[in-house]
Design an enzyme around this catalytic site. Structure first.
Site, short mmCIF file in Angstrom:
data_model
loop_
_atom_site.label_atom_id
_atom_site.label_comp_id
_atom_site.label_asym_id
_atom_site.label_seq_id
_atom_site.Cartn_x
_atom_site.Cartn_y
_atom_site.Cartn_z
N LYS A 44 -57.19 -6.81 2.54
CA LYS A 44 -56.27 -7.41 3.50
C LYS A 44 -57.03 -8.02 4.66
O LYS A 44 -58.18 -7.69 4.90
CB LYS A 44 -55.35 -6.32 4.08
CG LYS A 44 -54.28 -5.88 3.11
CD LYS A 44 -53.27 -4.97 3.79
CE LYS A 44 -53.83 -3.59 4.02
NZ LYS A 44 -52.84 -2.56 4.30
N GLY B 233 -76.76 -6.60 2.73
CA GLY B 233 -75.59 -7.44 2.97
C GLY B 233 -75.73 -8.10 4.33
O GLY B 233 -76.83 -8.49 4.72
N GLU C 70 -69.11 -3.36 -2.61
CA GLU C 70 -69.78 -2.49 -1.63
C GLU C 70 -69.23 -1.08 -1.70
O GLU C 70 -68.02 -0.89 -1.66
CB GLU C 70 -69.51 -3.00 -0.23
CG GLU C 70 -69.60 -4.48 -0.06
CD GLU C 70 -69.23 -4.88 1.36
OE1 GLU C 70 -68.96 -4.01 2.19
OE2 GLU C 70 -69.23 -6.08 1.61
N HIS D 280 -71.06 10.96 2.12
CA HIS D 280 -72.18 11.89 2.24
C HIS D 280 -73.09 11.35 3.33
O HIS D 280 -73.21 10.13 3.49
CB HIS D 280 -72.94 11.97 0.91
CG HIS D 280 -74.15 12.86 0.97
ND1 HIS D 280 -74.06 14.23 1.00
CD2 HIS D 280 -75.48 12.57 1.05
CE1 HIS D 280 -75.27 14.75 1.08
NE2 HIS D 280 -76.15 13.76 1.10
N LYS E 177 -73.25 -1.20 11.61
CA LYS E 177 -73.30 -1.61 13.03
C LYS E 177 -71.92 -1.87 13.61
O LYS E 177 -71.59 -1.38 14.68
CB LYS E 177 -74.17 -2.85 13.18
CG LYS E 177 -75.64 -2.53 12.95
CD LYS E 177 -76.56 -3.61 13.49
CE LYS E 177 -77.99 -3.36 13.07
NZ LYS E 177 -78.23 -3.69 11.64
N TYR F 182 -82.07 1.25 0.42
CA TYR F 182 -82.21 -0.11 -0.12
C TYR F 182 -83.24 -0.09 -1.24
O TYR F 182 -84.25 0.60 -1.15
CB TYR F 182 -82.67 -1.08 0.97
CG TYR F 182 -81.62 -1.39 2.00
CD1 TYR F 182 -80.52 -2.18 1.67
CD2 TYR F 182 -81.73 -0.90 3.30
CE1 TYR F 182 -79.54 -2.47 2.62
CE2 TYR F 182 -80.76 -1.19 4.26
CZ TYR F 182 -79.66 -1.97 3.91
OH TYR F 182 -78.71 -2.26 4.83
#
Ligand SMILES: Cc1cc2nc3c(=O)[nH]c(=O)nc-3n(C[C@H](O)[C@H](O)[C@H](O)COP(=O)(O)O)c2cc1C
Ligand SMILES: Nc1ncnc2c1ncn2[C@@H]1O[C@H](COP(=O)(O)OP(=O)(O)O)[C@@H](O)[C@H]1O
Ligand SMILES: [Mg+2]
Length: 155
Positions: A107, A15, A79, A84, A21, A91
């Site tokens: 929202k 994504g 997503e 966990h 991050k 990926y």
């Protein structure tokens, strides 16, 4: 929600790299094709359920479907944040998800901190609800037992 539980699998793609991050909450993103195949009346919003990676263990998860109004994405995304701690990124692997309940609509927020708090509250609420017998039973669903190689999208 007429379509719940909703089962689907797909390969994990990249994504915008914001989940881990900026938010500290990684989300495994599905390809456009999987998002486009969602039934038309599955509303955008925040859901919860169960997920596994490849043929791994089944864990609690939360999933966001929509345009991420805070970031004003132009493409709809789906997503999944799995509750966990994984040793490494996954990926390219197949993510299996069973969506069993709905939490709230997407929202906009006036700060990154309020978006993060909302997601953390979703995670706590999802963890509680998934312990209810009506939701817990899907952890053992055959969907998670069958060979995981095939990509499918449906019920
Ligand atoms: C449980 C959950 C709830 C979320 N709720 C919202 C929301 O209300 N509004 C919003 O703009 N984004 C929401 N998001 C999406 C985050 O903005 C998104 O995961 C983040 O932008 C990471 O994107 P990336 O995978 O492209 O890096 C939510 C994500 C999760 C996992
Ligand atoms: N608990 C987890 N839930 C979801 N993804 C995780 C988790 N732990 C590690 N990951 C990895 O982090 C990636 C998502 O991080 P994120 O910052 O949202 O990046 P992207 O924008 O590429 O989706 C996933 O694709 C997966 O490989
Ligand atoms: Mg992500």
């Amino acid at each position: 929600m007429r379509h719940l539980p909703y089962f689907c699998r797909g390969q994990v793609v990249r994504g915008f790299g914001r989940g881990s991050k900026q938010l500290g909450i990684p989300t495994a993103n599905f390809p456009e094709q999987v998002v486009d195949n969602l039934p038309a009346d599955v509303s955008t919003g925040i859901y919860y359920g169960w997920a596994s990676v490849g043929s791994g263990d089944v864990h609690k998860m939360v999933v966001s479907i929509g345009w991420n109004p805070y970031y004003k994405n132009t493409k709809k995304s789906m997503e999944t944040h799995i509750m966990h701690t994984f040793k490494e990124d996954f990926y390219g692997e197949i993510l299996n998800v069973a969506i069993v309940g709905y939490l709230r609509p997407e929202k906009n927020f006036d700060s990154l901190e309020s978006l993060i708090s909302a997601i953390q509250a979703d995670i706590e609420e999802a963890k509680k609800r998934l312990d209810l017998p009506e939701h817990l039973k899907f952890k053992e669903d055959n969907f998670f037992q069958v060979p995981k190689g095939k990509i499918m999208n449906g019920h």
